[in-house]
Write a protein that holds these residues in place. Sequence first.
Motif, PDB file in Angstrom:
ATOM      1  N   LEU A   2     -22.435  10.021  -9.877  1.00 23.92           N
ATOM      2  CA  LEU A   2     -22.325   9.450 -11.051  1.00 23.92           C
ATOM      3  C   LEU A   2     -21.428   8.557 -11.295  1.00 23.92           C
ATOM      4  O   LEU A   2     -20.067   8.698 -11.045  1.00 23.92           O
ATOM      5  N   ASP A   3     -21.651   7.323 -11.938  1.00 25.83           N
ATOM      6  CA  ASP A   3     -20.594   6.263 -12.130  1.00 25.83           C
ATOM      7  C   ASP A   3     -19.784   6.692 -13.490  1.00 25.83           C
ATOM      8  O   ASP A   3     -20.029   5.646 -14.349  1.00 25.83           O
ATOM      9  N   LEU A   4     -19.065   7.592 -13.539  1.00 27.81           N
ATOM     10  CA  LEU A   4     -18.541   7.952 -14.901  1.00 27.81           C
ATOM     11  C   LEU A   4     -17.124   8.197 -14.558  1.00 27.81           C
ATOM     12  O   LEU A   4     -16.587   8.941 -13.559  1.00 27.81           O
ATOM     13  N   LEU A   5     -16.096   7.507 -15.221  1.00 31.84           N
ATOM     14  CA  LEU A   5     -14.669   7.618 -14.915  1.00 31.84           C
ATOM     15  C   LEU A   5     -14.374   8.917 -16.081  1.00 31.84           C
ATOM     16  O   LEU A   5     -14.692   8.732 -17.115  1.00 31.84           O
ATOM     17  N   ALA A   6     -13.523   9.732 -15.386  1.00 33.17           N
ATOM     18  CA  ALA A   6     -13.204  10.717 -16.681  1.00 33.17           C
ATOM     19  C   ALA A   6     -12.144  10.116 -17.542  1.00 33.17           C
ATOM     20  O   ALA A   6     -11.264   9.446 -17.018  1.00 33.17           O
ATOM     21  N   PRO A   7     -12.037  10.713 -18.790  1.00 30.67           N
ATOM     22  CA  PRO A   7     -11.176  10.140 -19.811  1.00 30.67           C
ATOM     23  C   PRO A   7      -9.589  10.604 -19.064  1.00 30.67           C
ATOM     24  O   PRO A   7      -9.544  11.634 -18.380  1.00 30.67           O
ATOM     25  N   GLY A   8      -8.574   9.941 -19.810  1.00 31.85           N
ATOM     26  CA  GLY A   8      -7.153  10.497 -19.547  1.00 31.85           C
ATOM     27  C   GLY A   8      -6.938  11.732 -20.211  1.00 31.85           C
ATOM     28  O   GLY A   8      -7.600  12.327 -21.104  1.00 31.85           O
ATOM     29  N   LEU A   9      -5.993  12.697 -19.583  1.00 31.98           N
ATOM     30  CA  LEU A   9      -5.432  13.503 -20.358  1.00 31.98           C
ATOM     31  C   LEU A   9      -3.856  14.061 -19.729  1.00 31.98           C
ATOM     32  O   LEU A   9      -3.463  14.788 -19.212  1.00 31.98           O
ATOM     33  N   PRO A  10      -3.333  13.158 -20.293  1.00 34.29           N
ATOM     34  CA  PRO A  10      -1.425  13.267 -20.234  1.00 34.29           C
ATOM     35  C   PRO A  10      -1.164  14.429 -20.717  1.00 34.29           C
ATOM     36  O   PRO A  10      -1.339  14.972 -21.937  1.00 34.29           O
ATOM     37  N   GLU A 182     -22.161  14.431 -20.590  1.00 36.38           N
ATOM     38  CA  GLU A 182     -22.767  13.877 -19.689  1.00 36.38           C
ATOM     39  C   GLU A 182     -23.017  14.614 -18.209  1.00 36.38           C
ATOM     40  O   GLU A 182     -24.050  14.261 -17.539  1.00 36.38           O
ATOM     41  N   LEU A 183     -21.807  14.995 -17.929  1.00 35.78           N
ATOM     42  CA  LEU A 183     -21.858  15.826 -16.654  1.00 35.78           C
ATOM     43  C   LEU A 183     -22.938  16.761 -16.849  1.00 35.78           C
ATOM     44  O   LEU A 183     -23.838  17.095 -15.717  1.00 35.78           O
ATOM     45  N   TYR A 184     -23.152  17.765 -17.672  1.00 34.91           N
ATOM     46  CA  TYR A 184     -24.165  18.776 -17.945  1.00 34.91           C
ATOM     47  C   TYR A 184     -25.364  18.021 -17.875  1.00 34.91           C
ATOM     48  O   TYR A 184     -26.282  18.955 -17.196  1.00 34.91           O
ATOM     49  N   ALA A 185     -25.929  16.970 -18.522  1.00 35.76           N
ATOM     50  CA  ALA A 185     -26.979  16.440 -18.722  1.00 35.76           C
ATOM     51  C   ALA A 185     -27.517  16.136 -17.074  1.00 35.76           C
ATOM     52  O   ALA A 185     -28.848  16.128 -16.841  1.00 35.76           O
ATOM     53  N   ALA A 186     -26.403  15.773 -16.370  1.00 41.02           N
ATOM     54  CA  ALA A 186     -26.769  15.412 -14.805  1.00 41.02           C
ATOM     55  C   ALA A 186     -26.789  16.520 -13.676  1.00 41.02           C
ATOM     56  O   ALA A 186     -27.454  16.112 -12.782  1.00 41.02           O
TER      57      ALA A 186
END
Length: 207
Positions: A2-10, A182-186
């Motif tokens: 999957l060409d998905l970048l994870a969001p930030g989580l500072p 999106e992860l779940y859909a894939a």
Amino acid sequence: MLDLLAPGLPDDLGERLTREDYKRDFRERRAVIRDGESWKLERLQHFEETNDDSREALRQGDWPAVLRLFEAERDALVRKARDEASRGAVFHRIRVVEEPLTPYVQWELHWLRLSAECEHSVRVLPASSVAAAEGDALLPELNLLDSRTLYRVQYTAAGQPDGAIRFTDPSTVRNWAEYLQELYAAAEDVQAYFDRAVADLPPPPAA
């Protein structure tokens, strides 16, 4: 992949919770959800579960006891799934797997397969699918409740529970909710994955 970048989580956007505070906060917030979806992402391949008889049976290498203890929970799992459905509070679980499976993940997949049989929402995603999102660090262990509260669950280096960081910033929570959807859909249905990759494996070694 999957060409998905994870969001930030500072960390500085969240609040650190002890293990007991996290368990209480999670339980209270989950209990009041009505007509809302929640998500769990599991990435690590080994945990040291505590106060779990089947996990202890795995440590002892007693695989028949593991399966017997799992099966004894079937009715409780069905009741829980139906209670959540009556409240419109579906909880989706995404399990990232690396192959060959660790003993822990093989053990857990038997539980997750049973959960799916009991009407819980579970899918499996190969680690290769999230490689683009990980780089130098694995995806975090997450619980996201009702698109309102996000927990990054913390573990020690040995895989023991160590509390969580709670995030309620709307933008942070929304970005992760979209990513997890999106992860779940894939991902693949856990029962299909189990039949293909787990069912014929010999019992795992004690771990």
